[in-house]
Enzyme design. Sequence first.
Site, PDB file in Angstrom:
ATOM      1  N   LYS A 183       0.816  -1.219   0.000  1.00 53.51           N
ATOM      2  CA  LYS A 183       0.000   0.000   0.000  1.00 53.51           C
ATOM      3  C   LYS A 183       0.848   1.266   0.000  1.00 53.51           C
ATOM      4  O   LYS A 183       0.452   2.289  -0.553  1.00 53.51           O
ATOM      5  CB  LYS A 183      -0.948  -0.004   1.198  1.00 53.51           C
ATOM      6  CG  LYS A 183      -2.095  -0.987   1.049  1.00 53.51           C
ATOM      7  CD  LYS A 183      -3.080  -0.865   2.191  1.00 53.51           C
ATOM      8  CE  LYS A 183      -4.253  -1.816   1.995  1.00 53.51           C
ATOM      9  NZ  LYS A 183      -5.243  -1.715   3.096  1.00 53.51           N
ATOM     10  N   ARG A 184       2.019   1.193   0.619  1.00 48.47           N
ATOM     11  CA  ARG A 184       2.846   2.399   0.664  1.00 48.47           C
ATOM     12  C   ARG A 184       3.386   2.758  -0.721  1.00 48.47           C
ATOM     13  O   ARG A 184       3.797   3.889  -0.970  1.00 48.47           O
ATOM     14  CB  ARG A 184       3.994   2.228   1.655  1.00 48.47           C
ATOM     15  CG  ARG A 184       5.052   1.217   1.233  1.00 48.47           C
ATOM     16  CD  ARG A 184       6.106   1.032   2.329  1.00 48.47           C
ATOM     17  NE  ARG A 184       7.076   0.010   2.006  1.00 48.47           N
ATOM     18  CZ  ARG A 184       8.182   0.235   1.316  1.00 48.47           C
ATOM     19  NH1 ARG A 184       8.444   1.454   0.878  1.00 48.47           N
ATOM     20  NH2 ARG A 184       9.028  -0.749   1.076  1.00 48.47           N
TER      21      ARG A 184
END
Length: 466
Positions: A241-242
């Site tokens: 997700k980052r």
Amino acid sequence: MTVVTRFAPSPTGYLHIGGARTALFNWLFARHYGGKYLLRIEDTDRARSTQPAIEAILDGLSWLGLDWDGEVTYQFERAARHAEVARQMLAEGKAYYCYASPQELEEMRTAQRKAGVPMRYDGRWRDRDPKDAPPGVAPVIRLKAPQNGKTVIQDAVQGEVTVENAQLDDMILLRADGTPTYMLAVVVDDQDMGVTHVIRGDDHLNNAFRQLQIIKAMDWPEPVYAHIPLIHGADGAKLSKRHGALGVDAYRDMGFLPAALRNYLLRLGWGHGDDEIISTEQAIEWFDLSGVGRSPSRFDTVKLTNLNAHYLRAMPDAELLPLVVPMVEAKAGAIDASGRRRIERGLDGLKQRSRTLVELADSLVFYARSGVPAIADDKARSLLTPEAKALLSKLATALTEENDWREKQMEEAVRRFAESQGVKLGQVAQPLRVALTGSTASPGIFEVLSVLGPDETRLRLQAASG
């Protein structure tokens, strides 16, 4: 042969970016060869599969423009067919009942761990007579896999890939409660759906060896396998997700266009010379598995955003308006007919400066609202000095004499006014920008004047200079 591909997501969450690329590659390959692209929802994991996730996947694929052929296949509904195949293999001596208890299997794995050998089923019921079955134990059905030789896959992306059969154990086909395993269900579904090419992430490569053993046992035609390297983050680490590994719906909410996302995903792992901007029509014409590389690709949000800006600039205003107007209304409230006309006139200039639909909608708000725009910040407010307000009041009067409000004519009018007042153009233009837009950053101020027109301009100047 008619090419048939399939996209087969598990509905345990959103349609993530890796899944979207897999769907795109399957869709393009089928369209390139005039074949069929099918959709199968692999919902056999009842504990984790959810209806909202199914809806999110269908919605995401539709938004991306990856239309599937025929009805959606739901794997869970086909459980009886999967069990039928397992029992057929049992009857033909290609599978067998295994009565090993969970305790036995755990003891077996513990012993293997201690011995430092790979953990795999040891075949203890492979050749035993079911008459020896202990009472009260419901059996599973296991594949009687080949124990010697090799299983070879001629992968369209990875090349020839081989595994020793001794490394593969007799996997379970049907659980003790009669439910099929994932490995069996996938193979049966692909066979019944007529799938000719299995295009998926290379994290499924190990599954392919086991699935191919079922295919051979049933004497079914082997599909062409194409295992695509996974997507990594810009730093080379596993995509998370980052890095931007969000659901497709998140990219829609952030204002990305489907065509831009398709183009970007296409270039993640596939190439056609040095071409970067590739239309969907070109992609269908050019796409083939020979263009897929063997190395992981890197997801870069900055590159995606820049590509989206290109598509935004190229999109005809008539197609862009229905996409952006609802977003403007969400920020500015209901838009009257005059506001709509201003948006239509100002759209082309602003889309050249925007990278996403969200940015474009934000920049259109001052056109949508009639009357005094909200002042963005202290820097903008500081430009409306008493002296500046006096100039704006005089300018409002001077502009009443103008009949031609095209951009070039507005520039000439404001320049004449500045000269008549003995001031530099910037001393008029900067407070004028704040008065008309509420901000120190906007399209060219003469473009703004032309879009707003005489009545709205007068209204805003009178309010700002009062």
